[in-house]
Write a protein that holds these residues in place. Structure first.
Motif, PDB file in Angstrom:
ATOM      1  N   ASN A   1       0.824  -1.217   0.000  1.00 21.64           N
ATOM      2  CA  ASN A   1       0.000   0.000   0.000  1.00 21.64           C
ATOM      3  C   ASN A   1       0.857   1.265   0.000  1.00 21.64           C
ATOM      4  O   ASN A   1       0.592   2.235   0.717  1.00 21.64           O
ATOM      5  N   ASN A   2       1.939   1.209  -0.764  1.00 20.69           N
ATOM      6  CA  ASN A   2       2.800   2.379  -0.981  1.00 20.69           C
ATOM      7  C   ASN A   2       3.576   2.817   0.257  1.00 20.69           C
ATOM      8  O   ASN A   2       3.979   3.966   0.374  1.00 20.69           O
ATOM      9  N   GLU A   3       3.822   1.879   1.185  1.00 17.45           N
ATOM     10  CA  GLU A   3       4.617   2.193   2.367  1.00 17.45           C
ATOM     11  C   GLU A   3       5.219   0.920   2.951  1.00 17.45           C
ATOM     12  O   GLU A   3       4.751  -0.187   2.681  1.00 17.45           O
ATOM     13  N   PHE A   4       6.272   1.100   3.762  1.00 20.08           N
ATOM     14  CA  PHE A   4       6.874  -0.031   4.458  1.00 20.08           C
ATOM     15  C   PHE A   4       6.013  -0.407   5.664  1.00 20.08           C
ATOM     16  O   PHE A   4       5.342   0.447   6.261  1.00 20.08           O
ATOM     17  N   ASN A   5       6.063  -1.698   6.012  1.00 26.68           N
ATOM     18  CA  ASN A   5       5.217  -2.215   7.080  1.00 26.68           C
ATOM     19  C   ASN A   5       6.040  -3.028   8.075  1.00 26.68           C
ATOM     20  O   ASN A   5       7.053  -3.644   7.719  1.00 26.68           O
ATOM     21  N   ASN A   6       5.577  -3.053   9.318  1.00 27.14           N
ATOM     22  CA  ASN A   6       6.195  -3.894  10.332  1.00 27.14           C
ATOM     23  C   ASN A   6       5.764  -5.346  10.160  1.00 27.14           C
ATOM     24  O   ASN A   6       4.759  -5.646   9.515  1.00 27.14           O
ATOM     25  N   GLN A   7       6.525  -6.244  10.784  1.00 24.41           N
ATOM     26  CA  GLN A   7       6.181  -7.662  10.727  1.00 24.41           C
ATOM     27  C   GLN A   7       4.971  -7.986  11.596  1.00 24.41           C
ATOM     28  O   GLN A   7       4.272  -8.959  11.345  1.00 24.41           O
ATOM     29  N   GLU A   8       4.769  -7.183  12.652  1.00 17.88           N
ATOM     30  CA  GLU A   8       3.632  -7.373  13.548  1.00 17.88           C
ATOM     31  C   GLU A   8       2.743  -6.131  13.494  1.00 17.88           C
ATOM     32  O   GLU A   8       3.219  -5.038  13.161  1.00 17.88           O
ATOM     33  N   ASN A   9       1.483  -6.299  13.834  1.00 17.04           N
ATOM     34  CA  ASN A   9       0.587  -5.168  13.910  1.00 17.04           C
ATOM     35  C   ASN A   9       1.144  -4.138  14.892  1.00 17.04           C
ATOM     36  O   ASN A   9       1.429  -4.457  16.046  1.00 17.04           O
ATOM     37  N   THR A  10       1.334  -2.905  14.428  1.00 12.23           N
ATOM     38  CA  THR A  10       2.006  -1.880  15.228  1.00 12.23           C
ATOM     39  C   THR A  10       1.198  -0.590  15.175  1.00 12.23           C
ATOM     40  O   THR A  10       1.198   0.114  14.171  1.00 12.23           O
ATOM     41  N   LEU A  11       0.523  -0.312  16.277  1.00 14.81           N
ATOM     42  CA  LEU A  11      -0.272   0.910  16.358  1.00 14.81           C
ATOM     43  C   LEU A  11       0.634   2.094  16.659  1.00 14.81           C
ATOM     44  O   LEU A  11       1.555   1.995  17.471  1.00 14.81           O
ATOM     45  N   MET A  12       0.382   3.209  16.001  1.00 14.71           N
ATOM     46  CA  MET A  12       1.160   4.415  16.272  1.00 14.71           C
ATOM     47  C   MET A  12       0.913   4.917  17.687  1.00 14.71           C
ATOM     48  O   MET A  12       1.832   5.349  18.379  1.00 14.71           O
ATOM     49  N   VAL A  13      -0.339   4.874  18.137  1.00  8.82           N
ATOM     50  CA  VAL A  13      -0.705   5.322  19.478  1.00  8.82           C
ATOM     51  C   VAL A  13      -1.505   4.220  20.143  1.00  8.82           C
ATOM     52  O   VAL A  13      -2.499   3.742  19.589  1.00  8.82           O
ATOM     53  N   THR A  14      -1.086   3.803  21.325  1.00  9.27           N
ATOM     54  CA  THR A  14      -1.715   2.667  22.002  1.00  9.27           C
ATOM     55  C   THR A  14      -2.461   3.062  23.262  1.00  9.27           C
ATOM     56  O   THR A  14      -3.014   2.207  23.939  1.00  9.27           O
ATOM     57  N   ALA A  15      -2.454   4.344  23.613  1.00  9.19           N
ATOM     58  CA  ALA A  15      -3.185   4.815  24.790  1.00  9.19           C
ATOM     59  C   ALA A  15      -3.453   6.297  24.637  1.00  9.19           C
ATOM     60  O   ALA A  15      -2.748   7.007  23.908  1.00  9.19           O
TER      61      ALA A  15
END
Length: 360
Positions: A45-59
């Motif tokens: 989707n036109n960007e690099f991705n992490n191997q695991e689901n990685t939320l920018m903000v988690t709280a």
């Protein structure tokens, strides 16, 4: 409303022009590069991705907490570093190294001088923001540097990849080893492409006696509002007959540490992101106990906490990372080192006696 619209359009135009014309923001990958990146499994989707689901903000954390004037977020006085004698530093046929603050390092591996994430400027930002000002001395003078054989970058955030530092080192560096896409920034800043090697995760290159392996991390990238994850972020292994070193760059805790440890460990020394954490960023940075667990996953003889002691980028006290790292290292029976900024350490003769220089 018409006047307000004109004002907003004018302000937006000024901001966009500033970003496009100011060199410190770097340069983005072109269409041909993006097409090439799309052949890799970690680019979608036109960007690099992490191997695991990685939320920018988690709280949920109010922005106001970042600007709260706690007296312990920076030291009472600037940290005085030890000065590196470059002639002595480079005249060794083993591995010696010095922490330059935050995540920056100078290594000598059998006469080859390498720098990791050399951020040696006063502000970790594209413009001088007072809250992002450096509070530790720089342990070496650019004038004392003749040649750096290689510079390795983990990702393109301002506290790791710095335009001003690159300008000052430009005529002294022979090789750059970077994750995919970061070469664009360097080329934009006057570095000849022939001196730049870009790697994807799990790719490696032999550099003299040293095998450099670009490895996964769990983070993100971007130097402006319009290029999030346009370049790759990475960790690195430096492997030679003189020793095995792992450099995490910035990373949240993840499964990649165990995989790296199984494939390339045990490591003599691991340098792991252990600062600038908070509950909202738990996927992209590690709390100290997570860093210790990562060191255990990597099968590390010695662990050194990094990403602290130079800039205030989060909400904890400036020296909390080292206190917490020492506590959890003892709890998990992990050997830890905590040298002063600028102190020269010899890999084959590490003194892991803790001297609490951060409490003075």
């Amino acid at each position: 409303m018409t006047i307000l619209s004109y004002i907003l359009i004018s302000l937006s135009s000024i901001v966009i022009a500033f970003i496009n014309l100011s060199p410190q923001f770097g340069s983005n990958p072109n269409k041909e590069q993006k097409k090439y990146y799309s052949t890799f499994s970690n680019y979608k989707n036109n960007e690099f991705n992490n191997q695991e689901n990685t939320l920018m903000v988690t709280a949920d954390m109010p922005m106001s907490i970042f600007f709260k004037r706690d007296s312990n977020r920076i030291p009472i006085e600037n940290i005085v570093s030890k000065n590196i004698n470059m002639e002595e530093f480079k005249n060794n046929n083993i591995i010696n190294f010095s922490w330059l603050g935050h995540s920056a390092f100078l290594f000598n591996i059998n006469g080859k001088l390498l720098m990791l994430d050399p951020m040696l400027s006063q502000h970790a930002s594209p413009i001088p923001i007072p809250t992002l000002k450096r509070y530790s001395d720089i342990a070496l003078s650019f004038e004392d540097i003749d040649t750096i054989d290689a510079v390795i970058f983990s990702h393109d955030h301002y506290d790791h990849l710095d335009y001003s530092t690159i300008k000052k080192l430009r005529e002294k560096v022979v090789n750059y080893f970077v994750p995919l896409g970061i070469g664009n920034h360097l080329i934009n800043w006057g570095i000849d492409p022939k001196y730049i090697t870009e790697l994807n995760w799990n790719q490696s290159i032999q550099f003299d006696e040293i095998k450099l392996i670009c490895l996964p991390s769990r983070h993100f990238s971007g130097r402006g509002p319009f290029n999030r994850n346009s370049t790759l972020w990475a960790s690195w292994a430096l492997i030679s007959k003189y020793g095995k070193i792992y450099f995490s760059g910035d990373s949240g805790y993840g499964k990649h540490f165990k995989k790296i440890g199984d494939q390339y460990g045990p490591f003599d020394l691991v340098l792991i992101d252990s600062g600038q954490y908070n509950k909202a960023w738990k996927h992209s940075h590690m709390f100290p106990e997570e860093a210790i667990i990562a060191a255990k996953d990597l099968v590390a003889k010695y662990f050194m906490p990094i990403h602290w002691g130079t800039f205030t980028l989060s909400t904890h006290s400036w020296n909390e990372p080292i206190y917490e790292s020492i506590f959890y290292a003892k709890k998990h029976n992990q050997q830890i080192i905590a040298p002063e900024i600028g102190e020269v350490v010899f890999l084959n003769n590490i003194n892991n006696q803790i001297y609490n220089w951060w409490s003075e």
